[in-house]
Design a protein around this motif. Structure first.
Motif, mmCIF file in Angstrom:
data_model
loop_
_atom_site.group_PDB
_atom_site.id
_atom_site.type_symbol
_atom_site.label_atom_id
_atom_site.label_comp_id
_atom_site.label_asym_id
_atom_site.label_seq_id
_atom_site.Cartn_x
_atom_site.Cartn_y
_atom_site.Cartn_z
ATOM 1 N N UNK A 105 0.871 -1.178 0.000
ATOM 2 C CA UNK A 105 0.000 0.000 0.000
ATOM 3 C C UNK A 105 0.905 1.223 0.000
ATOM 4 N N UNK A 106 0.793 2.054 -1.025
ATOM 5 C CA UNK A 106 1.682 3.206 -1.175
ATOM 6 C C UNK A 106 0.986 4.477 -0.736
ATOM 7 N N UNK A 107 1.756 5.362 -0.163
ATOM 8 C CA UNK A 107 1.266 6.671 0.257
ATOM 9 C C UNK A 107 1.825 7.705 -0.698
ATOM 10 N N UNK A 108 0.962 8.565 -1.223
ATOM 11 C CA UNK A 108 1.404 9.555 -2.208
ATOM 12 C C UNK A 108 1.043 10.960 -1.767
ATOM 13 N N UNK A 109 1.947 11.875 -1.996
ATOM 14 C CA UNK A 109 1.691 13.297 -1.807
ATOM 15 C C UNK A 109 1.644 13.935 -3.187
ATOM 16 N N UNK A 110 0.502 14.520 -3.511
ATOM 17 C CA UNK A 110 0.306 15.115 -4.832
ATOM 18 C C UNK A 110 0.120 16.615 -4.687
ATOM 19 N N UNK A 147 -10.150 21.454 -0.491
ATOM 20 C CA UNK A 147 -10.477 20.035 -0.470
ATOM 21 C C UNK A 147 -11.035 19.665 0.896
ATOM 22 N N UNK A 148 -11.767 18.561 0.946
ATOM 23 C CA UNK A 148 -12.275 18.047 2.212
ATOM 24 C C UNK A 148 -11.783 16.622 2.402
ATOM 25 N N UNK A 149 -11.543 16.248 3.646
ATOM 26 C CA UNK A 149 -11.092 14.897 3.937
ATOM 27 C C UNK A 149 -12.149 13.889 3.488
ATOM 28 N N UNK A 150 -11.686 12.832 2.844
ATOM 29 C CA UNK A 150 -12.594 11.770 2.418
ATOM 30 C C UNK A 150 -13.182 11.950 1.038
ATOM 31 N N UNK A 151 -12.981 13.101 0.418
ATOM 32 C CA UNK A 151 -13.543 13.269 -0.926
ATOM 33 C C UNK A 151 -12.711 12.513 -1.955
ATOM 34 N N UNK A 152 -13.311 12.285 -3.104
ATOM 35 C CA UNK A 152 -12.663 11.513 -4.159
ATOM 36 C C UNK A 152 -12.026 12.431 -5.190
ATOM 37 N N UNK A 170 -9.789 6.539 -9.163
ATOM 38 C CA UNK A 170 -10.439 7.226 -8.063
ATOM 39 C C UNK A 170 -9.673 6.981 -6.764
ATOM 40 N N UNK A 171 -9.155 8.052 -6.148
ATOM 41 C CA UNK A 171 -8.422 7.966 -4.891
ATOM 42 C C UNK A 171 -9.079 8.879 -3.859
ATOM 43 N N UNK A 172 -8.879 8.547 -2.590
ATOM 44 C CA UNK A 172 -9.511 9.280 -1.496
ATOM 45 C C UNK A 172 -8.514 10.221 -0.829
ATOM 46 N N UNK A 173 -8.933 11.456 -0.627
ATOM 47 C CA UNK A 173 -8.095 12.431 0.066
ATOM 48 C C UNK A 173 -8.028 12.046 1.540
ATOM 49 N N UNK A 174 -6.838 11.662 1.996
ATOM 50 C CA UNK A 174 -6.676 11.209 3.373
ATOM 51 C C UNK A 174 -6.073 12.288 4.268
ATOM 52 N N UNK A 175 -5.327 13.206 3.663
ATOM 53 C CA UNK A 175 -4.785 14.331 4.419
ATOM 54 C C UNK A 175 -4.627 15.517 3.483
ATOM 55 N N UNK A 226 -1.675 20.826 -1.775
ATOM 56 C CA UNK A 226 -1.961 19.509 -2.340
ATOM 57 C C UNK A 226 -2.677 18.592 -1.356
ATOM 58 N N UNK A 227 -2.508 17.309 -1.547
ATOM 59 C CA UNK A 227 -3.179 16.342 -0.677
ATOM 60 C C UNK A 227 -2.401 15.026 -0.676
ATOM 61 N N UNK A 228 -2.674 14.210 0.338
ATOM 62 C CA UNK A 228 -2.091 12.881 0.433
ATOM 63 C C UNK A 228 -3.191 11.843 0.273
ATOM 64 N N UNK A 229 -2.831 10.727 -0.326
ATOM 65 C CA UNK A 229 -3.792 9.643 -0.526
ATOM 66 C C UNK A 229 -3.057 8.308 -0.483
ATOM 67 N N UNK A 230 -3.806 7.244 -0.246
ATOM 68 C CA UNK A 230 -3.246 5.899 -0.239
ATOM 69 C C UNK A 230 -3.617 5.191 -1.531
ATOM 70 N N UNK A 231 -2.698 4.380 -2.039
ATOM 71 C CA UNK A 231 -2.950 3.564 -3.228
ATOM 72 C C UNK A 231 -2.824 2.102 -2.819
ATOM 73 N N UNK A 232 -3.933 1.373 -2.889
ATOM 74 C CA UNK A 232 -3.951 -0.022 -2.455
ATOM 75 C C UNK A 232 -3.178 -0.909 -3.414
#
Length: 247
Positions: free
Chosen positions: A20-25, A32-37, A44-49, A54-60
């Protein structure tokens, strides 16, 4: 849900992790709001931070295995689109952000101010590609101008990149061999599924009817012949299966 209209270009600034990779874009997408796509190159990725600029998201592991995101390196640019708000104009087509397969650019050629691009696609996507239909390439909504002939050894499609698309996306920079995320039109997907289920139901119905007709298969075969009602029914059923891409 997205429309396939790329809003802006983002940059992968950091990635970490294994399965599972963590990305900062880095991106200019507005608040942005937490949890949005967010659609990242069509996935489709979820904004986790929410990070500055920008924002961070996880890639499964599934995302990494089934899309081109697993091969992205730090500094790579990506297409970004926020989810479509309810009631907004829909300028592209219904895009779910669920990548169906990875295609590869075959060639690009100039057509006036536009670019004609040919993309090879996985064979199992052939039933969902139709002339004047829609496809998302790295999350960008495009119209299919031409597609390979059904049953061809290779599956491909042609799209036209108009000046607006050239200016707003990275597609014109792709070279032969470049990998791209593909998502077929969800309407085509459900039509194909409906035909598949109907065909299977027809086969099951035919089998049940044969079982009810008794224990004389040889006689039943003689009664049907090649020109009777049952033979016509079988041919129609076979035609549906062929049209659905079963052979």
């Amino acid at each position: 849900m997205f429309t396939g209209l790329v809003e802006t270009i983002g940059v992968l600034r950091r990635r970490s992790g294994g399965a599972v990779a963590r990305a900062l874009i880095e991106a200019s997408l507005g608040p942005l709001t937490l949890g949005e796509s967010v659609s990242v190159n069509g996935a489709c990725l979820t904004v986790d931070r929410i990070a500055p600029g920008g924002f961070e998201c996880d890639m499964s592991s599934e995302t990494l295995a089934r899309t081109t995101l697993g091969a992205l390196t730090v500094g790579a640019r990506v297409h970004l689109e926020r989810a479509m708000p309810l009631g907004a104009r829909m300028g592209g087509h219904v895009v779910l952000g669920h990548v169906d397969g990875i295609g590869r650019v075959v060639e690009q050629s100039r057509a006036g101010d536009a670019l004609r691009m040919r993309v090879s696609a996985p064979t199992d996507l052939a039933p969902f590609l139709a002339p004047k239909g829609s496809v998302a390439v790295d999350g960008a909504s495009l119209t299919l101008n031409a597609v390979s002939t059904p049953g061809s050894a290779e599956t491909w499609f042609d799209v036209m990149l108009v000046p607006h698309t050239i200016d707003r996306t990275l597609l014109s920079e792709l070279r032969p061999g470049a990998a791209v995320n593909l998502e077929v039109d969800v309407l085509a997907r459900y039509v194909a599924r409906t035909l598949q289920v109907a065909s299977i139901a027809g086969l099951q119905s035919l089998s049940s009817r044969d079982a009810r007709e008794g224990d004389a298969p040889a006689e039943r075969g003689e009664e049907r012949g090649n020109t009777g009602e049952n033979a016509d029914h079988d041919e129609r059923l076979l035609a549906k299966l062929r049209a659905g891409g079963f052979w």
